[in-house]
Design a protein around this motif. Structure first.
Motif, mmCIF file in Angstrom:
data_model
loop_
_atom_site.group_PDB
_atom_site.id
_atom_site.type_symbol
_atom_site.label_atom_id
_atom_site.label_comp_id
_atom_site.label_asym_id
_atom_site.label_seq_id
_atom_site.Cartn_x
_atom_site.Cartn_y
_atom_site.Cartn_z
ATOM 1 N N GLY A 165 0.794 -1.224 0.000
ATOM 2 C CA GLY A 165 0.000 0.000 0.000
ATOM 3 C C GLY A 165 0.821 1.266 0.000
ATOM 4 O O GLY A 165 0.261 2.364 0.131
ATOM 5 N N GLY A 166 2.129 1.156 -0.127
ATOM 6 C CA GLY A 166 2.992 2.323 -0.095
ATOM 7 C C GLY A 166 3.750 2.417 1.215
ATOM 8 O O GLY A 166 3.255 2.007 2.267
ATOM 9 N N GLY A 167 4.942 2.935 1.152
ATOM 10 C CA GLY A 167 5.761 3.060 2.341
ATOM 11 C C GLY A 167 6.826 1.969 2.399
ATOM 12 O O GLY A 167 6.849 1.030 1.596
ATOM 13 N N LEU A 168 7.694 2.101 3.375
ATOM 14 C CA LEU A 168 8.817 1.179 3.558
ATOM 15 C C LEU A 168 8.592 0.356 4.824
ATOM 16 O O LEU A 168 8.084 0.866 5.831
ATOM 17 N N ARG A 169 8.974 -0.917 4.773
ATOM 18 C CA ARG A 169 8.881 -1.800 5.935
ATOM 19 C C ARG A 169 10.279 -2.256 6.321
ATOM 20 O O ARG A 169 10.996 -2.841 5.499
ATOM 21 N N ALA A 170 10.651 -1.999 7.567
ATOM 22 C CA ALA A 170 11.902 -2.517 8.131
ATOM 23 C C ALA A 170 11.544 -3.673 9.059
ATOM 24 O O ALA A 170 10.784 -3.490 10.014
ATOM 25 N N GLU A 171 12.089 -4.850 8.774
ATOM 26 C CA GLU A 171 11.716 -6.066 9.497
ATOM 27 C C GLU A 171 12.959 -6.698 10.105
ATOM 28 O O GLU A 171 13.966 -6.907 9.428
ATOM 29 N N ILE A 172 12.869 -7.002 11.394
ATOM 30 C CA ILE A 172 13.963 -7.637 12.124
ATOM 31 C C ILE A 172 13.483 -8.991 12.629
ATOM 32 O O ILE A 172 12.429 -9.086 13.271
ATOM 33 N N LEU A 173 14.246 -10.034 12.340
ATOM 34 C CA LEU A 173 13.955 -11.381 12.823
ATOM 35 C C LEU A 173 15.034 -11.773 13.815
ATOM 36 O O LEU A 173 16.219 -11.801 13.474
ATOM 37 N N LEU A 174 14.619 -12.065 15.061
ATOM 38 C CA LEU A 174 15.548 -12.451 16.116
ATOM 39 C C LEU A 174 15.215 -13.847 16.620
ATOM 40 O O LEU A 174 14.039 -14.228 16.657
#
Length: 463
Positions: free
Chosen positions: A437-446
């Motif tokens: 839908g627009g925008g940036l996603r920062a994803e962290i997997l721990l």
């Protein structure tokens, strides 16, 4: 060939051992040991198998003995036959003679004994037909009892032990399987012992450059000791290089801050507000650049250790602090969740991502999801996102995307590089992606190493 014991010998004394110092020599010893084990085992199993081997040659030999003994007894006076039968008996064929007497017809031979009868009489006409009758001695034994009728009506009773033993092929296959298994186990244990120093070297080499300076113990074969010594020297050079670089940059930053402070002070005496503001802006940018570089470099030798912390509390605190400053930041996830991380490093990581989301995307939506094997932290914004080709390049130090990131918003090209490095040091993964839908996603997997504590999650609509 001097072994490890020679390394601890007094000066001037060289001890000689049978264990080679080189890797090639030790592998050769392993192979020789395996060959010797095969040879010794084959000899033992061969002798044992020979004891129980029954083949056509042995059956032909027993048939020949029965034929010869029967003819000898026929040519001997009746009074001497019992004694002669005893004298002709041996360990593998026991004989007894009995005088003619009316007896019942012999019982039919079982199918297995009929085959054995045929093999015994294959080359001996004297044993063919009803003159020879075979029967087992006892159920479960391998001995055969038989009666051979002579032309004068007398009989020769005989017992042949171990005739019904399994064929040597089956026993040989079993013996070979046992021997092969023993050789494989011995070789595996020896190779495992030889490979232990190599695995230790691999573990240490994997940590080189990550700030974990662990000296390698110089032991094992000669080649492994040389490699361990080289890795230790390389680690020392890298450590000195990073230390010298950090000290040089710290000195430069210290030397720069003094003239920058004077420049800021002198700018305060200017009468032109526009020029004064431009100078102060340039000074602030230079100070931010120096501070960002030092923060990035100091993280390589960060001594902070991991410990259990409330990861959800860190995220909620950062969201609340940003909201108190008038920023549009929300959190969605469990109210508490324990994780074993470095708290200051992860707080810096989340803070950088929240600042980026607010600066470039106007708002930040934080979501913590607990999965069976990992923790997933997402920070979404409503900005323009990034070109697909730039999603991985922005993780490199000092790289900035012109047009979407500018120094006017404080971007120095180090924030995402610091995030990527710190997440990797926690054993996690950092991924950037454009939202549908627009925008940036920062994803962290721990990695999931902790547990939550009761209560319902806090929804994003709370703020």
């Amino acid at each position: 060939m001097a072994g490890p014991a020679s390394q601890n010998a007094p000066p001037g004394v060289r001890r000689i051992t049978l264990w080679p110092r080189g890797l090639v020599g030790r592998v050769t010893v392993v192979l020789l040991a395996a060959v010797a084990l095969v040879f010794i085992g084959s000899s033992v199993f061969y002798e044992e198998a020979e004891t129980y081997t029954v083949d056509d040659a042995q059956l032909d030999q027993i048939g020949e003995r029965l034929t010869i003994d029967a003819r000898v007894l026929l040519a001997t006076p009746v009074s001497q036959r019992p004694i002669l039968a005893t004298m002709l008996s041996t360990g593998d064929l026991t004989l007894d003679w009995s005088a003619p007497e009316p007896v019942a017809p012999p019982r039919a031979e079982p199918p297995a004994l009929r085959d054995l009868h045929g093999r015994l009489a294959a080359n001996h006409d004297f044993l063919r037909g009803p003159a020879l009758n075979l029967a087992p001695t006892k159920i479960g034994t391998a001995d055969i009892r038989g009666i051979l009728r002579l032309p004068d009506g007398s009989r020769i009773g005989f017992v042949a032990p171990d005739i019904l033993q399994p064929h040597h092929t089956t026993r040989g296959v079993a013996s070979a399987a046992v021997l092969a298994g023993a050789v494989l186990m011995a070789a595996a244990m020896l190779v495992h012992t030889l490979s232990m120093p190599l695995r230790a070297l691999a573990d240490v080499a994997d940590g080189v450059g990550s700030g974990q300076w662990i000296p390698v113990e110089e032991k094992g074969p000669r080649e492994v000791r040389y490699l361990a010594r080289a890795i230790n020297a390389m680690q020392d050079r890298i450590r000195r290089l990073i230390a010298d670089r950090t000290e040089a940059l710290a000195a430069v930053s210290h030397d720069l801050r003094t003239p920058l402070a004077r420049l800021r002070l002198r700018a305060g005496f200017l009468d032109d507000p526009e020029v004064q503001g431009a100078i102060e802006s340039d000074v602030a940018e230079m100070e931010a650049m120096v501070g960002g570089v030092l923060a990035y470099l100091s993280g390589e030798n960060d001594p902070e250790s991991a410990r259990p912390v409330d990861l959800a509390s860190i995220l909620m605190t950062l969201a609340d602090d940003a909201a108190d400053q008038g920023r549009d930041v929300s959190y969605d996830g469990p109210p508490q969740w324990q994780a074993r991380v470095r708290p200051l490093a992860m707080k810096r990581v989340f803070g950088n991502l929240i600042d980026n989301a607010v600066n470039y995307g106007r708002r930040a939506r934080i979501r913590l999801s607990v999965e069976p094997r990992q923790l997933r932290i997402r920070i979404d914004d409503d900005g323009p996102g990034l070109p697909e080709a730039e999603l991985t390049r922005v993780l490199t130090p000092f790289y900035r995307v012109e047009g979407s990131r500018s120094r006017a918003t404080g971007g120095l090209g180090l924030g995402l590089a610091i995030v990527n490095r710190e997440v990797a040091r926690e054993g996690g993964q950092f991924v950037l992606s454009n939202r549908t839908g627009g925008g940036l996603r920062a994803e962290i997997l721990l990695p999931r190493t902790g547990h939550g504590v009761g209560g319902a999650g806090r929804s994003a609509i709370d703020r």
